[in-house]
Design an enzyme around this catalytic site. Structure first.
Site, mmCIF file in Angstrom:
data_model
loop_
_atom_site.group_PDB
_atom_site.id
_atom_site.type_symbol
_atom_site.label_atom_id
_atom_site.label_comp_id
_atom_site.label_asym_id
_atom_site.label_seq_id
_atom_site.Cartn_x
_atom_site.Cartn_y
_atom_site.Cartn_z
ATOM 1 N N SER A 146 0.839 -1.207 0.000
ATOM 2 C CA SER A 146 0.000 0.000 0.000
ATOM 3 C C SER A 146 0.869 1.250 0.000
ATOM 4 O O SER A 146 1.987 1.239 0.519
ATOM 5 C CB SER A 146 -0.879 0.023 1.253
ATOM 6 N N TYR A 162 -2.564 -1.052 10.420
ATOM 7 C CA TYR A 162 -2.570 -1.433 9.000
ATOM 8 C C TYR A 162 -1.254 -1.037 8.330
ATOM 9 O O TYR A 162 -0.635 -1.838 7.612
ATOM 10 C CB TYR A 162 -3.755 -0.749 8.316
HETATM 11 P P1 NAD Z 1 -11.422 -6.252 -0.809
HETATM 12 O O1 NAD Z 1 -12.276 -6.190 0.383
HETATM 13 O O2 NAD Z 1 -12.072 -6.408 -2.124
HETATM 14 O O3 NAD Z 1 -10.361 -7.417 -0.697
HETATM 15 C C1 NAD Z 1 -9.837 -7.887 0.500
HETATM 16 C C2 NAD Z 1 -10.089 -9.378 0.507
HETATM 17 O O4 NAD Z 1 -9.400 -9.967 1.591
HETATM 18 C C3 NAD Z 1 -11.549 -9.737 0.676
HETATM 19 O O5 NAD Z 1 -12.118 -10.062 -0.553
HETATM 20 C C4 NAD Z 1 -11.550 -10.912 1.634
HETATM 21 O O6 NAD Z 1 -12.123 -12.079 1.097
HETATM 22 C C5 NAD Z 1 -10.082 -11.138 1.897
HETATM 23 N N1 NAD Z 1 -9.848 -11.446 3.300
HETATM 24 C C6 NAD Z 1 -9.946 -10.630 4.363
HETATM 25 N N2 NAD Z 1 -9.660 -11.310 5.480
HETATM 26 C C7 NAD Z 1 -9.370 -12.576 5.100
HETATM 27 C C8 NAD Z 1 -8.993 -13.740 5.795
HETATM 28 N N3 NAD Z 1 -8.847 -13.743 7.123
HETATM 29 N N4 NAD Z 1 -8.799 -14.879 5.082
HETATM 30 C C9 NAD Z 1 -8.956 -14.893 3.747
HETATM 31 N N5 NAD Z 1 -9.282 -13.804 3.033
HETATM 32 C C10 NAD Z 1 -9.493 -12.675 3.711
HETATM 33 O O7 NAD Z 1 -10.511 -4.940 -0.796
HETATM 34 P P2 NAD Z 1 -9.208 -4.520 -1.641
HETATM 35 O O8 NAD Z 1 -9.071 -3.073 -1.424
HETATM 36 O O9 NAD Z 1 -9.237 -5.063 -2.992
HETATM 37 O O10 NAD Z 1 -8.023 -5.218 -0.820
HETATM 38 C C11 NAD Z 1 -7.045 -6.030 -1.411
HETATM 39 C C12 NAD Z 1 -5.669 -5.637 -0.921
HETATM 40 O O11 NAD Z 1 -5.376 -4.338 -1.414
HETATM 41 C C13 NAD Z 1 -5.497 -5.587 0.589
HETATM 42 O O12 NAD Z 1 -4.267 -6.186 0.923
HETATM 43 C C14 NAD Z 1 -5.428 -4.103 0.866
HETATM 44 O O13 NAD Z 1 -4.664 -3.814 1.999
HETATM 45 C C15 NAD Z 1 -4.757 -3.607 -0.381
HETATM 46 N N6 NAD Z 1 -4.901 -2.185 -0.664
HETATM 47 C C16 NAD Z 1 -6.105 -1.653 -0.975
HETATM 48 C C17 NAD Z 1 -6.189 -0.316 -1.238
HETATM 49 C C18 NAD Z 1 -7.492 0.323 -1.595
HETATM 50 O O14 NAD Z 1 -7.511 1.551 -1.710
HETATM 51 N N7 NAD Z 1 -8.560 -0.411 -1.801
HETATM 52 C C19 NAD Z 1 -5.060 0.503 -1.192
HETATM 53 C C20 NAD Z 1 -3.841 -0.071 -0.869
HETATM 54 C C21 NAD Z 1 -3.767 -1.416 -0.617
#
Ligand code: NAD
Ligand code: MG
Length: 286
Positions: free
Chosen positions: A175, A188
């Site tokens: 991130s 986080y």
């Molecule tokens: P999202 O909610 O679509 O995806 C996160 C996924 O993690 C979920 O679909 C869920 O099934 C899975 N998850 C959560 N806890 C879990 C567990 N205990 N076991 C198995 N699966 C689990 O949201 P996203 O934003 O696509 O997140 C994906 C990644 O992107 C994450 O690592 C997040 O930190 C990172 N990220 C997101 C952003 C953003 O702005 N959305 C920015 C930087 C980083």
């Protein structure tokens, strides 16, 4: 793609795609695959929704079979499987918690059994709980961040390594917060920085084996994580996400997928231990 996002919240994490207004875009209709991942087999944690679904659909369009591991969002997982299969490749959905090493061992074994191999790992499942004050973070909330965001990456990678070989790729979703920090996301941010250390050290360890390890560091992206983490604190925060980036808007998951294709494919054959920043133009130190 500029769309107005109204204030909104989801009361449960992980969030779900169906409740998002507007719906996110995971792959551009005009994205053309060119067989960059033909015959490859991928496992993507958190591949049911958001950035993980974007990676899954781009990999599929580039010819890879794709397994997704997700916590509990069956409807999102089924839709992702439908979309992967529509690309003419194999798909596998596995429900389970990445903070349990036996679940990760099983997910890798099932992927290998179903596809006959494994070449690409995307560690992407994550949680994010907002807290303005460190003293408000409970033991449970702190540990949940560590167990999912750090331990999950380790467990999946450890289980996968015996199956990976020359030309394989591991991609870790980190991130912008690992680089810039975030005052409301100390737990986080700590995990996202740990994922960067994991990426850099493992890249060195696996270089001799021809296995590349890289990270993608997204900025604000329109995924269920946003309304499910910021929403309960302040629904307006969700509407304002990304407005302070140089490009002035939140990103779509479809803008992240191609970075995963690049790092997974032979296009990145001389790239390891690195980070692709997809963040609307924020300048990074480190
Ligand atoms: P999202 O909610 O679509 O995806 C996160 C996924 O993690 C979920 O679909 C869920 O099934 C899975 N998850 C959560 N806890 C879990 C567990 N205990 N076991 C198995 N699966 C689990 O949201 P996203 O934003 O696509 O997140 C994906 C990644 O992107 C994450 O690592 C997040 O930190 C990172 N990220 C997101 C952003 C953003 O702005 N959305 C920015 C930087 C980083
Ligand atoms: Mg999800």
């Amino acid at each position: 793609m500029t769309q107005t996002i109204p204030p909104q919240s989801q009361d449960h994490q992980p969030g779900v795609e169906r409740q998002m207004k507007p719906q996110a875009e995971h792959i551009r209709a005009d994205y053309r695959g060119s067989g960059k991942l033909q015959g490859r087999h991928a496992l993507i944690t958190g591949g049911d929704s958001g950035i993980g679904r974007a990676a899954a659909l781009h990999f599929a369009r580039e010819g890879a079979d794709v397994a997704i591991l997700y916590l509990e969002e069956t409807e999102d997982a089924q839709e992702t499987i439908r979309l992967i299969e529509a690309e003419g490749v194999k798909a596998l959905a596995i429900e389970g918690d990445v903070s349990d090493s036996s679940v990760c061992n099983d997910a890798v074994a099932r992927t290998v059994d179903t596809f006959g191999g494994l070449d690409i790992i995307v560690n992407n499942a994550g949680v994010q709980y907002v807290s303005e004050d460190l003293t408000d973070i409970s033991d449970e909330t702190w540990q949940r961040h560590m167990n999912v965001n750090i331990n999950g990456y380790f467990y999946i990678t450890r289980a996968a390594l015996p199956h990976l070989g020359k030309g394989s790729a591991i991609i870790n979703t980190s991130s912008i917060n690992a680089f810039a920090g975030n005052k409301s996301l100390v737990a986080y941010t700590t995990t996202k920085a740990a994922e960067m250390g994991f990426t850099r050290a493992l890249a060195l360890q696996l270089a001799d084996k021809g296995i590349r390890v890289n990270a993608v560091a997204p900025g604000p992206v329109w995924t269920p994580l946003q309304p499910a983490s910021w929403g309960p604190i302040d629904p307006q925060e969700v509407a304002d996400l990304g407005k302070d980036t140089p490009l002035g808007r939140i990103g779509q998951p479809s803008e992240l997928g191609p970075a995963y294709v690049y790092l997974a494919s032979q296009d990145a054959s001389y790239v390891t231990g690195q980070t692709v920043h997809v963040n609307g133009g924020m300048i990074i130190n480190g």
